[in-house]
Design a protein around this motif. Structure first.
Motif, PDB file in Angstrom:
ATOM      1  N   PHE A  11      32.688  64.912  43.511  1.00  0.00           N
ATOM      2  CA  PHE A  11      31.911  65.629  44.516  1.00  0.00           C
ATOM      3  C   PHE A  11      32.216  67.131  44.410  1.00  0.00           C
ATOM      4  CE2 PHE A  11      30.381  66.319  48.943  1.00  0.00           C
ATOM      5  CZ  PHE A  11      29.182  65.632  48.817  1.00  0.00           C
ATOM      6  N   VAL A  12      31.318  67.936  44.958  1.00  0.00           N
ATOM      7  CA  VAL A  12      31.455  69.385  44.838  1.00  0.00           C
ATOM      8  C   VAL A  12      32.731  69.852  45.538  1.00  0.00           C
ATOM      9  CG1 VAL A  12      30.415  71.610  45.390  1.00  0.00           C
ATOM     10  CG2 VAL A  12      28.961  69.680  44.719  1.00  0.00           C
ATOM     11  N   HIS A  13      33.579  70.588  44.822  1.00  0.00           N
ATOM     12  CA  HIS A  13      34.744  71.249  45.387  1.00  0.00           C
ATOM     13  C   HIS A  13      34.493  72.749  45.331  1.00  0.00           C
ATOM     14  CE1 HIS A  13      36.284  67.267  44.699  1.00  0.00           C
ATOM     15  NE2 HIS A  13      37.437  67.565  45.288  1.00  0.00           N
ATOM     16  N   ILE A  14      34.620  73.415  46.453  1.00  0.00           N
ATOM     17  CA  ILE A  14      34.089  74.773  46.578  1.00  0.00           C
ATOM     18  C   ILE A  14      34.978  75.807  45.906  1.00  0.00           C
ATOM     19  CG2 ILE A  14      33.401  76.553  48.227  1.00  0.00           C
ATOM     20  CD1 ILE A  14      32.624  74.305  50.126  1.00  0.00           C
TER      21      ILE A  14
ATOM     22  N   ALA B 206      42.072  74.638  51.290  1.00  0.00           N
ATOM     23  CA  ALA B 206      40.929  75.440  51.727  1.00  0.00           C
ATOM     24  C   ALA B 206      39.624  74.903  51.157  1.00  0.00           C
ATOM     25  CB  ALA B 206      41.125  76.898  51.315  1.00  0.00           C
ATOM     26  N   SER B 207      39.681  74.376  49.935  1.00  0.00           N
ATOM     27  CA  SER B 207      38.480  73.810  49.315  1.00  0.00           C
ATOM     28  C   SER B 207      37.964  72.620  50.102  1.00  0.00           C
ATOM     29  CB  SER B 207      38.791  73.400  47.877  1.00  0.00           C
ATOM     30  OG  SER B 207      37.701  72.726  47.296  1.00  0.00           O
ATOM     31  N   VAL B 208      38.889  71.736  50.509  1.00  0.00           N
ATOM     32  CA  VAL B 208      38.479  70.551  51.271  1.00  0.00           C
ATOM     33  C   VAL B 208      37.944  70.954  52.640  1.00  0.00           C
ATOM     34  CG1 VAL B 208      39.295  68.386  52.285  1.00  0.00           C
ATOM     35  CG2 VAL B 208      40.085  69.077  50.023  1.00  0.00           C
ATOM     36  N   ILE B 209      38.615  71.901  53.294  1.00  0.00           N
ATOM     37  CA  ILE B 209      38.166  72.348  54.612  1.00  0.00           C
ATOM     38  C   ILE B 209      36.802  73.029  54.526  1.00  0.00           C
ATOM     39  CG2 ILE B 209      38.676  73.924  56.510  1.00  0.00           C
ATOM     40  CD1 ILE B 209      41.646  73.398  55.984  1.00  0.00           C
ATOM     41  N   CYS B 210      36.607  73.852  53.509  1.00  0.00           N
ATOM     42  CA  CYS B 210      35.316  74.523  53.336  1.00  0.00           C
ATOM     43  C   CYS B 210      34.206  73.518  53.057  1.00  0.00           C
ATOM     44  CB  CYS B 210      35.396  75.535  52.199  1.00  0.00           C
ATOM     45  SG  CYS B 210      36.377  77.003  52.582  1.00  0.00           S
ATOM     46  N   LEU B 211      34.536  72.454  52.331  1.00  0.00           N
ATOM     47  CA  LEU B 211      33.541  71.422  52.075  1.00  0.00           C
ATOM     48  C   LEU B 211      33.109  70.773  53.381  1.00  0.00           C
ATOM     49  CD1 LEU B 211      31.931  69.637  50.131  1.00  0.00           C
ATOM     50  CD2 LEU B 211      33.936  68.155  49.961  1.00  0.00           C
TER      51      LEU B 211
ATOM     52  N   THR C  71      32.252  64.935  59.627  1.00  0.00           N
ATOM     53  CA  THR C  71      32.856  65.998  58.834  1.00  0.00           C
ATOM     54  C   THR C  71      34.317  65.693  58.531  1.00  0.00           C
ATOM     55  OG1 THR C  71      31.355  67.628  59.806  1.00  0.00           O
ATOM     56  CG2 THR C  71      33.373  68.452  58.789  1.00  0.00           C
ATOM     57  N   ALA C  72      35.065  65.239  59.544  1.00  0.00           N
ATOM     58  CA  ALA C  72      36.465  64.869  59.320  1.00  0.00           C
ATOM     59  C   ALA C  72      36.578  63.719  58.333  1.00  0.00           C
ATOM     60  CB  ALA C  72      37.122  64.500  60.650  1.00  0.00           C
ATOM     61  N   GLU C  73      35.676  62.755  58.431  1.00  0.00           N
ATOM     62  CA  GLU C  73      35.710  61.615  57.510  1.00  0.00           C
ATOM     63  C   GLU C  73      35.372  62.044  56.085  1.00  0.00           C
ATOM     64  OE1 GLU C  73      34.415  58.239  60.829  1.00  0.00           O
ATOM     65  OE2 GLU C  73      32.919  59.124  59.486  1.00  0.00           O
ATOM     66  N   VAL C  74      34.468  62.996  55.948  1.00  0.00           N
ATOM     67  CA  VAL C  74      34.132  63.499  54.611  1.00  0.00           C
ATOM     68  C   VAL C  74      35.342  64.157  53.968  1.00  0.00           C
ATOM     69  CG1 VAL C  74      32.768  65.215  53.366  1.00  0.00           C
ATOM     70  CG2 VAL C  74      31.667  63.736  55.039  1.00  0.00           C
ATOM     71  N   MET C  75      36.033  65.000  54.721  1.00  0.00           N
ATOM     72  CA  MET C  75      37.213  65.670  54.171  1.00  0.00           C
ATOM     73  C   MET C  75      38.288  64.661  53.790  1.00  0.00           C
ATOM     74  SD  MET C  75      37.578  69.194  56.412  1.00  0.00           S
ATOM     75  CE  MET C  75      37.735  68.364  57.981  1.00  0.00           C
ATOM     76  N   PHE C  76      38.504  63.665  54.639  1.00  0.00           N
ATOM     77  CA  PHE C  76      39.487  62.627  54.323  1.00  0.00           C
ATOM     78  C   PHE C  76      39.089  61.867  53.065  1.00  0.00           C
ATOM     79  CE2 PHE C  76      40.872  58.211  54.612  1.00  0.00           C
ATOM     80  CZ  PHE C  76      42.239  58.349  54.816  1.00  0.00           C
ATOM     81  N   SER C  77      37.818  61.516  52.952  1.00  0.00           N
ATOM     82  CA  SER C  77      37.350  60.740  51.795  1.00  0.00           C
ATOM     83  C   SER C  77      37.531  61.516  50.494  1.00  0.00           C
ATOM     84  CB  SER C  77      35.879  60.363  51.978  1.00  0.00           C
ATOM     85  OG  SER C  77      35.706  59.489  53.058  1.00  0.00           O
ATOM     86  N   VAL C  78      37.157  62.778  50.498  1.00  0.00           N
ATOM     87  CA  VAL C  78      37.246  63.574  49.266  1.00  0.00           C
ATOM     88  C   VAL C  78      38.702  63.771  48.862  1.00  0.00           C
ATOM     89  CG1 VAL C  78      36.777  65.835  48.262  1.00  0.00           C
ATOM     90  CG2 VAL C  78      35.038  64.710  49.653  1.00  0.00           C
ATOM     91  N   ALA C  79      39.574  64.095  49.826  1.00  0.00           N
ATOM     92  CA  ALA C  79      40.985  64.321  49.506  1.00  0.00           C
ATOM     93  C   ALA C  79      41.652  63.051  48.988  1.00  0.00           C
ATOM     94  CB  ALA C  79      41.725  64.852  50.732  1.00  0.00           C
TER      95      ALA C  79
ATOM     96  N   PHE D 197      31.826  54.639  53.277  1.00  0.00           N
ATOM     97  CA  PHE D 197      30.682  53.908  53.831  1.00  0.00           C
ATOM     98  C   PHE D 197      30.466  54.270  55.296  1.00  0.00           C
ATOM     99  CE2 PHE D 197      31.586  50.400  50.563  1.00  0.00           C
ATOM    100  CZ  PHE D 197      30.714  50.993  49.662  1.00  0.00           C
ATOM    101  N   LEU D 198      31.552  54.463  56.021  1.00  0.00           N
ATOM    102  CA  LEU D 198      31.455  54.763  57.446  1.00  0.00           C
ATOM    103  C   LEU D 198      30.713  56.081  57.673  1.00  0.00           C
ATOM    104  CD1 LEU D 198      32.331  53.633  60.198  1.00  0.00           C
ATOM    105  CD2 LEU D 198      34.412  54.977  60.003  1.00  0.00           C
ATOM    106  N   TRP D 199      31.140  57.154  56.965  1.00  0.00           N
ATOM    107  CA  TRP D 199      30.475  58.439  57.236  1.00  0.00           C
ATOM    108  C   TRP D 199      29.074  58.507  56.631  1.00  0.00           C
ATOM    109  CZ3 TRP D 199      28.911  61.524  53.275  1.00  0.00           C
ATOM    110  CH2 TRP D 199      29.611  61.518  52.077  1.00  0.00           C
ATOM    111  N   ILE D 200      28.821  57.736  55.569  1.00  0.00           N
ATOM    112  CA  ILE D 200      27.454  57.711  55.028  1.00  0.00           C
ATOM    113  C   ILE D 200      26.501  57.087  56.043  1.00  0.00           C
ATOM    114  CG2 ILE D 200      25.982  56.624  53.295  1.00  0.00           C
ATOM    115  CD1 ILE D 200      28.277  57.021  51.292  1.00  0.00           C
ATOM    116  N   PHE D 201      26.891  55.947  56.612  1.00  0.00           N
ATOM    117  CA  PHE D 201      26.049  55.293  57.607  1.00  0.00           C
ATOM    118  C   PHE D 201      25.903  56.165  58.854  1.00  0.00           C
ATOM    119  CE2 PHE D 201      27.074  51.195  55.416  1.00  0.00           C
ATOM    120  CZ  PHE D 201      25.764  50.820  55.167  1.00  0.00           C
ATOM    121  N   GLN D 202      27.001  56.769  59.307  1.00  0.00           N
ATOM    122  CA  GLN D 202      26.926  57.599  60.504  1.00  0.00           C
ATOM    123  C   GLN D 202      26.084  58.847  60.261  1.00  0.00           C
ATOM    124  OE1 GLN D 202      31.078  58.173  61.423  1.00  0.00           O
ATOM    125  NE2 GLN D 202      31.184  56.327  62.683  1.00  0.00           N
ATOM    126  N   GLY D 203      26.192  59.439  59.070  1.00  0.00           N
ATOM    127  CA  GLY D 203      25.347  60.583  58.751  1.00  0.00           C
ATOM    128  C   GLY D 203      23.874  60.225  58.727  1.00  0.00           C
ATOM    129  N   LEU D 204      23.562  59.063  58.137  1.00  0.00           N
ATOM    130  CA  LEU D 204      22.172  58.614  58.149  1.00  0.00           C
ATOM    131  C   LEU D 204      21.702  58.347  59.565  1.00  0.00           C
ATOM    132  CD1 LEU D 204      19.709  57.745  56.481  1.00  0.00           C
ATOM    133  CD2 LEU D 204      20.711  55.459  56.318  1.00  0.00           C
TER     134      LEU D 204
END
Length: 449
Positions: free
Chosen positions: A18-21, A36-41, A242-250, A367-374
């Motif tokens: 996934f994109v890392h800023i 900072a990259s994860v937080i900015c994402l 947003t918090a779940e996205v950062m956790f997932s990427v890290a 899966f959780l944040w994908i469904f919640q985002g949708l």
């Protein structure tokens, strides 16, 4: 360390790529640039969600009836469908993502408890070694007057044996404490997952139910409340996502090279003894640094027993007593060494890190944040269509009043109206039509049968 021992699953690979800023996707918890990259994402994700919602609301919500082809019935049916779809999506999130993630958290915690049991056994072994060493010195003090020839050997033995035993006790004392910290960390993760599902699920269900009832029952005031509530739900759920996205990427970056990254993370945040234990669990590279003080201590005990039986001027009973104490201490060290089962430790490590955390927790949260985002997107559209129903309902009421006013307007102020069925309210049978000069007012006429 074998970097290819664990093959990341497709979800981990996708999140890792996934994109890392502001930095590469190599996991490095100590790097400020990586954090900072994860937080900015996460901030970018949340900002993009807000911009998308604002654009949709601005372009459609404030001008919902621009198309003449879309009737009020179409708006209502669309809003009802979207409210139901939003509730169904968040239900799917609870079944899929949350269940998978919770299974991984519980499995990891179970493996950590198994590891804690082994660590507690090692700690108990260290405590018994200290106690056995103290008993040995007590026996030496007791037998020294009977065996004076062993006196020159006691101080060098004390200087060599005591530091080894104390080192082993200190190393084994830190390991259970750090494992307990890991268990508490997974407890907090469990609580966070419960909140990450329960809070959005409760708010979304309330918003969907209120919006559905408002649209279905044409309750205008309730519609307005449900729409405002829905926007609040979208905002709160966006923060959780947003918090779940950062956790997932890290965590996906960690699992991309799981063994190396996990051992390095333990080195940075925990004691050196726990780092050595984790490295041994991951690689099974001999020797085990935690048990390193034991072999030289065993050699000292063997040498002391030989010295006791080689010196003169000592009774056989005193020799046996000293040899028995030294032999007990030696046997305890051997028992502790037998617990050095790297196969068992590696199985615990593999189940903890690979099977439960990387293959369940990381995909489950994704899966959780994908469904919640949708669900957020669908709920926003439902709010838009629901507001269109509200506006359409107000317009239809206003149009109805205007239509009634236009129908009654020709009668207003017309003097000499002679409709036989319309007479003044105070009309009686004794009155004659010739005496009636009807003037239509709001409640000035009644119809006669």
């Amino acid at each position: 360390m074998n970097d290819t021992a664990y093959d990341p699953n497709p979800v981990v690979r996708a999140l890792h790529n996934f994109v890392h800023i502001t930095s590469s996707n190599k996991f490095d918890q100590s790097s400020e640039h990586y954090r900072a990259s994860v937080i900015c994402l996460g901030a970018l994700f949340f900002s993009a969600a807000l911009v998308l919602m604002a654009a949709i609301i601005r372009s459609i919500w404030f001008q919902p009836l621009r198309s003449k082809r879309i009737t009020r019935h179409h708006w209502r049916m669309s809003a009802i469908f979207l409210f139901l779809a939003s509730g169904s999506i968040v239900a799917a999130a609870s079944i899929e993502g949350w269940a998978v993630a919770i299974k991984g958290v519980h499995g990891s915690r179970s493996e950590l408890k198994n590891l804690l049991a082994i660590a507690e056994q090692l700690k108990s072994g260290g405590d018994f070694l200290v106690l056995g060493t103290d008993e040995l010195w007590g026996e030496v003090d007791k037998q020294l007057p009977i065996c004076p020839d062993i006196a020159p050997y006691i101080q060098p033995l004390n200087d060599s044996l005591t530091p080894l035993v104390q080192e082993f006790q200190q190393d084994t004392a830190a390991f259970p404490h750090d494992v307990d910290r890991m268990i508490k960390a997974f407890d907090r993760t469990d609580s966070a997952l419960q909140f990450g599902l329960a809070a959005p699920l409760m708010l979304i269900v309330i918003a969907c139910a209120s919006g559905f009832l408002a649209v279905a029952c044409n309750i205008t005031a309730f519609m307005r409340f449900s729409h405002i509530l829905g926007l609040g739900v979208v905002f709160v759920t966006g923060l959780v996502v947003t918090a779940e996205v950062m956790f997932s990427v890290a965590t996906a970056d960690l699992c991309a090279n799981a063994d190396v990254n996990a051992v390095e993370l333990i080195r940075q945040v925990m004691s050196n003894e726990t780092y050595l234990a984790a490295k041994y669990c991951a690689t099974c590279e001999k020797p085990n640094q935690i048990l390193a003080p034991l072999p030289p201590a065993e050699s000292l005990m063997e040498g002391f027993v030989g010295t006791v039986y080689s010196v003169d001027n000592c009774t056989d009973l005193a020799r046996d007593e000293l040899a028995e104490r030294a032999g007990t201490l030696y046997a305890l060290m051997k028992v502790i060494e037998k617990r050095d089962n790297c196969t068992q430790l590696h199985l615990i490590w593999d189940a903890l890190l690979h099977d439960n955390f990387c293959d369940h927790v990381v995909p489950g949260v994704a899966f959780l944040w994908i469904f919640q985002g949708l669900c957020i997107l669908v709920l926003v559209l439902a709010i838009i269509f629901g507001h269109a129903v509200t506006v359409s309902y107000r317009h239809s009421i206003a149009f109805s009043f205007r239509a009634r006013g236009q129908e009654s307007a020709p009668l207003v102020g017309r003097v000499g109206h002679t409709d036989a069925n319309v007479v003044p309210v105070n009309y009686t049978q004794s009155d004659t039509d010739a005496n009636v000069v009807p003037i239509v007012v709001a409640t000035g006429y009644k119809t006669l049968n």
